[in-house]
Design a protein around this motif. Structure first.
Motif, PDB file in Angstrom:
ATOM      1  N   UNK A  67      -8.867  -8.157   5.467  1.00 35.12           N
ATOM      2  CA  UNK A  67      -9.153  -8.124   4.170  1.00 35.12           C
ATOM      3  C   UNK A  67      -8.801  -7.012   3.428  1.00 35.12           C
ATOM      4  N   UNK A  68      -8.671  -6.943   2.180  1.00 34.88           N
ATOM      5  CA  UNK A  68      -8.372  -5.989   1.277  1.00 34.88           C
ATOM      6  C   UNK A  68      -9.098  -4.697   1.758  1.00 34.88           C
ATOM      7  N   UNK A  69      -8.850  -3.672   2.195  1.00 30.53           N
ATOM      8  CA  UNK A  69      -9.665  -2.372   2.845  1.00 30.53           C
ATOM      9  C   UNK A  69     -10.011  -2.547   4.231  1.00 30.53           C
ATOM     10  N   UNK A  70      -9.422  -3.709   4.923  1.00 27.22           N
ATOM     11  CA  UNK A  70      -9.898  -3.747   6.032  1.00 27.22           C
ATOM     12  C   UNK A  70      -8.969  -2.957   7.277  1.00 27.22           C
ATOM     13  N   UNK A  71      -9.090  -3.236   8.778  1.00 23.95           N
ATOM     14  CA  UNK A  71      -7.934  -2.771   9.497  1.00 23.95           C
ATOM     15  C   UNK A  71      -7.047  -3.415   9.822  1.00 23.95           C
ATOM     16  N   UNK A  72      -7.259  -4.650   9.658  1.00 25.97           N
ATOM     17  CA  UNK A  72      -6.110  -5.654   9.787  1.00 25.97           C
ATOM     18  C   UNK A  72      -4.609  -5.245   9.408  1.00 25.97           C
ATOM     19  N   UNK A  73      -3.737  -5.611   9.955  1.00 24.79           N
ATOM     20  CA  UNK A  73      -2.479  -5.542   9.892  1.00 24.79           C
ATOM     21  C   UNK A  73      -1.733  -5.297   8.268  1.00 24.79           C
ATOM     22  N   UNK A  74      -1.846  -6.487   7.601  1.00 25.53           N
ATOM     23  CA  UNK A  74      -1.504  -6.486   6.469  1.00 25.53           C
ATOM     24  C   UNK A  74      -2.182  -5.835   5.194  1.00 25.53           C
ATOM     25  N   UNK A  75      -3.692  -5.629   5.535  1.00 16.77           N
ATOM     26  CA  UNK A  75      -4.481  -4.798   4.807  1.00 16.77           C
ATOM     27  C   UNK A  75      -4.132  -3.301   4.825  1.00 16.77           C
ATOM     28  N   UNK A  76      -3.942  -2.969   6.241  1.00 15.89           N
ATOM     29  CA  UNK A  76      -3.396  -1.540   6.451  1.00 15.89           C
ATOM     30  C   UNK A  76      -2.242  -1.248   5.843  1.00 15.89           C
ATOM     31  N   UNK A  77      -1.127  -1.996   5.986  1.00 13.63           N
ATOM     32  CA  UNK A  77       0.047  -1.794   5.370  1.00 13.63           C
ATOM     33  C   UNK A  77      -0.026  -1.780   3.742  1.00 13.63           C
ATOM     34  N   UNK A  78      -0.870  -2.587   3.203  1.00 13.94           N
ATOM     35  CA  UNK A  78      -0.805  -2.298   1.764  1.00 13.94           C
ATOM     36  C   UNK A  78      -1.716  -0.934   1.615  1.00 13.94           C
ATOM     37  N   UNK A  79      -2.566  -0.506   2.291  1.00 13.41           N
ATOM     38  CA  UNK A  79      -3.093   0.676   2.060  1.00 13.41           C
ATOM     39  C   UNK A  79      -2.335   1.797   2.092  1.00 13.41           C
ATOM     40  N   UNK A  80      -1.408   1.787   3.086  1.00 16.68           N
ATOM     41  CA  UNK A  80      -0.689   2.965   3.549  1.00 16.68           C
ATOM     42  C   UNK A  80       0.402   2.894   2.366  1.00 16.68           C
ATOM     43  N   UNK A  81       0.984   1.723   1.834  1.00 18.86           N
ATOM     44  CA  UNK A  81       2.103   1.603   0.822  1.00 18.86           C
ATOM     45  C   UNK A  81       1.186   2.371  -0.527  1.00 18.86           C
TER      46      UNK A  81
END
Length: 501
Positions: free
Chosen positions: A445-459
């Motif tokens: 989820x938004x802000x979580x450690x899952x793959x998609x959430x992490x990629x969005x955060x890193x971007x």
């Protein structure tokens, strides 16, 4: 008997005037040079000084800067401070009449605050550059470690699994906000005090915008009383510095705990390890201690400057000036060391996966996902699922078993006791539900450690770093342009009359 009729008193000279003189010649000599030249250009362009007089002063200033090395000066008490030394040298070269005209429409009040702002801008720019380097190191390490499992702690106890990348992302977000606070403080510093004179500006037709432009400030500070009384450029700066290193100190403290033998979650490489002089088996990650105490020193030094401002009058005062400024600069010195060391240290760390797996199993930290899975698969309320999960964890811990390999039987018993029926979950389903990798993967989820959430955060983090970098480049170019403009304008003044001194 001591003669008190002549200034300065020897004790006052040695305890106050000499240290202030040394502070000015070491930290502000270049600033004095720039202010003198910019003020002269402004006086000439506004017609306050005739071209010939301005040219004579310009040649004299060049001679002073050529002949006098501030690094070699020793305070004698013949003049009050470094400002008066420069003025005395100017008068000695071109006489008291022309030599005294450079000080038209200015005061040591507006000069001092402008000097301090120039010095703080330089230090803030250096600190921001190091903070951006640390931000880059955190982002890249978080990316590298985005799937590396760790144990997350709350209240000093193992709580839930996450990834090292997710943990570092949390620190990254705080650093981004801390950099934003430093940027905001720098914007307050980036307002020129020149033209305020003592308090109320001047009856001469000065051009405050021109002075700001020549000295590389974003703009003149509007209210002239504020220019010499409002020290929020100091408190904003040191408030932001204090918060930056307070926050980094918490990160460093985690590294201290996580690298301990009892936790052993992170491995510190040999390059950052010192060996005991008597106990050869010990690996001491001493740089962590240095980062921690240097961060604390920086917090203390920054807070000291803020405390000095407390309950002082809203006017020009020595409390905010030379000695306080000099003391405050030490916060930048120690802070820079922390940022540079931390930027090298973080990428060098590695997670000990075996120790993480042992703690994960021993502490049953994936048990929350078992409860969540029961809600989704068995249509239980969360409280029912929580009780079953809690009973399972207690039984596993009491038996000294692994939750993943030995937890299904206790779980099945707890489920039947609570619900009066058998659970639909198979042993394989159970093993998946309590695995750390599954725990992390489903928390996408938004802000979580899952793959998609992490990629969005890193971007997002990389975009923030790019914005900070672009802003710094813009400021650096503006500063270079201002310096070039001042040099050209000053050189043009000298061409209006003959005869170098």
């Amino acid at each position: 008997m001591t003669d008190h009729s002549t200034f300065p008193d020897p004790v006052y000279r040695d305890t106050v005037l000499a240290p202030l003189f040394d502070h000015a010649r070491v930290d502000h000599a270049h600033g004095f040079r720039r202010i003198d030249r910019a003020h002269l250009v402004m006086l000439a362009r506004t017609g306050i000084l005739p071209p010939a007089v301005a040219a004579r002063i310009a040649h004299a200033l060049v001679a002073i800067d050529r002949d006098i090395d501030p690094a070699t000066l020793v305070y004698t008490g013949e003049v009050e401070d470094y400002f008066f030394l420069r003025e005395a040298e100017l008068k000695a070269r071109i006489g008291p009449d022309d030599g005294g005209r450079l000080h038209t429409a200015r005061s040591r009040n507006d000069i001092d605050h402008t000097l301090f702002k120039m010095a703080l801008k330089d230090r803030l720019d250096g600190l921001l550059a190091d903070a951006r380097a640390l931000l880059h190191a955190l982002i890249e390490t978080a990316d590298r470690e985005r799937t590396t499992l760790i144990v997350a702690y709350t209240h000093g106890q193992p709580a839930q699994p996450t990834t090292f990348g997710h943990y570092l992302s949390a620190a990254t977000e705080v650093l981004i906000r801390d950099i934003a606070r430093l940027e905001a403080a720098r914007a307050v510093v980036d307002l020129s005090s020149m033209g305020a004179a003592a308090i109320t500006t001047s009856g001469f037709p000065i051009d405050r915008q021109l002075m700001a432009d020549l000295l590389g400030f974003a703009a003149p500070q509007r209210n002239s009383y504020s220019c010499i009384a409002a020290v929020d450029y100091i408190t904003a700066t040191y408030g932001a510095v204090e918060l930056l290193f307070l926050h980094l100190g918490r990160l460093v403290q985690d590294f201290q705990v996580w690298s301990s033998f009892e936790v052993g979650q992170i491995h510190v490489p040999n390059a950052f390890v010192q060996i005991s002089s008597i106990m050869p088996q010990k690996r001491n990650p001493v740089p962590i201690e240095h980062m921690r105490h240097l961060a604390s020193q920086t917090v203390g030094r920054a807070r000291m400057v803020k405390d000095i401002m407390h309950n002082t009058p809203f006017t020009d005062m020595n409390d905010s000036e030379g000695e306080t400024q000099s003391a405050g600069y030490s916060a930048f010195d120690s802070g820079t060391r922390v940022l540079r060391l931390l930027a090298a240290f973080v990428p060098a760390l590695r997670i000990d996966g075996d120790r993480v797996a042992q703690t994960t199993d021993r502490a049953c930290i994936t048990i929350t996902e078992l409860a969540d899975t029961l809600v989704r698969r068995e249509d239980l309320s969360f409280r029912q699922a929580h009780e079953i999960a809690a009973q399972t964890a207690r039984a596993v811990v009491a038996a000294g078993e692994s939750l993943g390999t030995g937890g299904h039987a206790p779980f099945a018993a707890a489920f039947r006791d609570t619900m009066g029926r058998a659970a639909a979950m198979t042993p394989d389903d159970f093993a998946t539900a309590v695995s750390a990798a599954h725990f992390v993967a489903v928390r996408d989820r938004f802000g979580g450690p899952g793959a998609a959430a992490m990629q969005d955060a890193l971007d997002t983090y990389r975009a923030a770093l790019a914005d900070f970098t672009a802003a710094a480049q813009t400021r650096a170019q503006a500063a270079a342009d201002a310096a070039a403009t001042l040099d050209a304008a000053f050189d043009a003044l000298m061409e209006t009359a003959d005869g170098d001194l």
